[in-house]
Design a protein around this motif. Structure first.
Motif, mmCIF file in Angstrom:
data_model
loop_
_atom_site.group_PDB
_atom_site.id
_atom_site.type_symbol
_atom_site.label_atom_id
_atom_site.label_comp_id
_atom_site.label_asym_id
_atom_site.label_seq_id
_atom_site.Cartn_x
_atom_site.Cartn_y
_atom_site.Cartn_z
ATOM 1 N N UNK A 171 0.811 -1.228 0.000
ATOM 2 C CA UNK A 171 0.000 0.000 0.000
ATOM 3 C C UNK A 171 0.841 1.274 0.000
ATOM 4 N N UNK A 172 2.143 1.138 0.270
ATOM 5 C CA UNK A 172 3.021 2.298 0.205
ATOM 6 C C UNK A 172 3.150 3.106 1.479
ATOM 7 N N UNK A 173 2.569 2.622 2.573
ATOM 8 C CA UNK A 173 2.685 3.339 3.845
ATOM 9 C C UNK A 173 2.467 2.360 4.992
ATOM 10 N N UNK A 174 2.839 2.787 6.192
ATOM 11 C CA UNK A 174 2.689 1.929 7.372
ATOM 12 C C UNK A 174 1.225 1.821 7.773
ATOM 13 N N UNK A 175 0.900 0.725 8.427
ATOM 14 C CA UNK A 175 -0.450 0.517 8.919
ATOM 15 C C UNK A 175 -0.574 -0.854 9.527
ATOM 16 N N UNK A 176 -1.730 -1.182 10.077
ATOM 17 C CA UNK A 176 -1.947 -2.512 10.645
ATOM 18 C C UNK A 176 -1.763 -3.571 9.551
ATOM 19 N N UNK A 177 -1.349 -4.770 9.926
ATOM 20 C CA UNK A 177 -1.154 -5.808 8.920
ATOM 21 C C UNK A 177 -2.460 -6.173 8.224
ATOM 22 N N UNK A 178 -2.465 -6.097 6.912
ATOM 23 C CA UNK A 178 -3.638 -6.478 6.135
ATOM 24 C C UNK A 178 -3.675 -7.992 5.977
ATOM 25 N N UNK A 179 -4.798 -8.508 5.480
ATOM 26 C CA UNK A 179 -4.871 -9.944 5.226
ATOM 27 C C UNK A 179 -3.861 -10.339 4.150
ATOM 28 N N UNK A 180 -3.696 -9.480 3.143
ATOM 29 C CA UNK A 180 -2.699 -9.758 2.109
ATOM 30 C C UNK A 180 -1.304 -9.806 2.706
ATOM 31 N N UNK A 181 -1.007 -8.861 3.592
ATOM 32 C CA UNK A 181 0.304 -8.860 4.250
ATOM 33 C C UNK A 181 0.526 -10.108 5.075
ATOM 34 N N UNK A 182 -0.500 -10.550 5.786
ATOM 35 C CA UNK A 182 -0.387 -11.773 6.583
ATOM 36 C C UNK A 182 -0.196 -12.998 5.690
ATOM 37 N N UNK A 183 -0.940 -13.037 4.578
ATOM 38 C CA UNK A 183 -0.814 -14.173 3.659
ATOM 39 C C UNK A 183 0.587 -14.218 3.049
ATOM 40 N N UNK A 184 1.107 -13.050 2.689
ATOM 41 C CA UNK A 184 2.451 -13.020 2.126
ATOM 42 C C UNK A 184 3.500 -13.403 3.165
ATOM 43 N N UNK A 185 3.283 -13.023 4.403
ATOM 44 C CA UNK A 185 4.218 -13.406 5.462
ATOM 45 C C UNK A 185 4.195 -14.908 5.694
ATOM 46 N N UNK A 186 3.015 -15.520 5.621
ATOM 47 C CA UNK A 186 2.919 -16.979 5.766
ATOM 48 C C UNK A 186 3.630 -17.667 4.605
ATOM 49 N N UNK A 187 3.460 -17.130 3.402
ATOM 50 C CA UNK A 187 4.177 -17.692 2.243
ATOM 51 C C UNK A 187 5.685 -17.515 2.427
ATOM 52 N N UNK A 188 6.085 -16.353 2.931
ATOM 53 C CA UNK A 188 7.508 -16.090 3.206
ATOM 54 C C UNK A 188 8.092 -17.159 4.132
#
Length: 203
Positions: A171-188
């Motif tokens: 999204x280009x800025x800081x914020x609470x973890x989105x579902x997409x961010x969580x999914x990408x972290x799990x893939x990571x």
């Protein structure tokens, strides 16, 4: 975050050569079995080799870009972003027109879908399927991801902290973890394990 080290674990170190080999192996695992653009199989597999090698090379120099985690952790992050942002597509890689994806109306470029910012140098030259352009694309992505991690998350690196960084990258800025961010972290986390398995464990 559930604490700075939530979700963290010991990372198995890999030598630069082992990381290069592992990154190529995992890139081929992640990439679609057939090129969506109709590339010939030999050319497609050679291009995936270049991506994997560039991932490892960019991760190797990430500490110069402000990254304080391990090289393997950065390589896993770059592989996630290449897969999620471009699906290894030749047209995105080359910077040519895609029939569906608009590259954020032309604001994003190369496999990492990098936008112009103060962290990115030579934006116009990041797209291209040659090894030099691919390395510069991955290095620009590593610099941007490192900056966003530094601004939006906290050390040490963990799945939870990576969710914040992946969210910021999207999204280009800081914020609470989105579902997409969580999914990408799990893939990571899964890709990190694959890299470790594909490389040599320390004796």
């Amino acid at each position: 975050l559930r604490g700075a080290a939530a979700g963290s674990r010991r990372v198995i170190p890999l030598s630069p050569m082992d990381l290069r080999i592992a990154s190529v192996i995992v890139a081929h695992f992640l990439a679609p079995s057939v090129s969506a653009s109709g590339e010939q199989p030999f050319a497609y597999h050679a291009r995936i080799d270049i991506i994997g090698e560039s991932v490892a090379d960019a991760a190797e120099g990430a500490h110069l870009l402000g990254w304080r985690g391990s090289r393997v952790q950065m390589a896993a992050a770059l592989l996630v972003l290449v897969d999620e942002e471009s699906r290894f597509d030749e047209r995105v890689h080359a910077g040519s027109r895609h029939p569906v994806w608009t590259a954020d109306d032309g604001r994003s470029t190369c496999l990492m879908q990098v936008q112009r910012s103060r962290y990115v140098q030579g934006w116009e030259h990041l797209a291209g399927i040659d090894s030099t352009s691919t390395f510069h694309c991955l290095s620009a992505g590593a610099r941007l991801f490192s900056a966003q991690y530094h601004s939006c998350s906290q050390w040490p690196v963990s799945q939870d902290s990576m969710a914040l960084a992946f969210t910021a990258y999207g999204v280009g800025h800081c914020g609470p973890p989105s579902q997409l961010g969580k999914d990408r972290a799990a893939k990571w986390a899964r890709i990190l394990r694959r890299l470790e398995q594909a490389g040599k464990t320390p004796s």
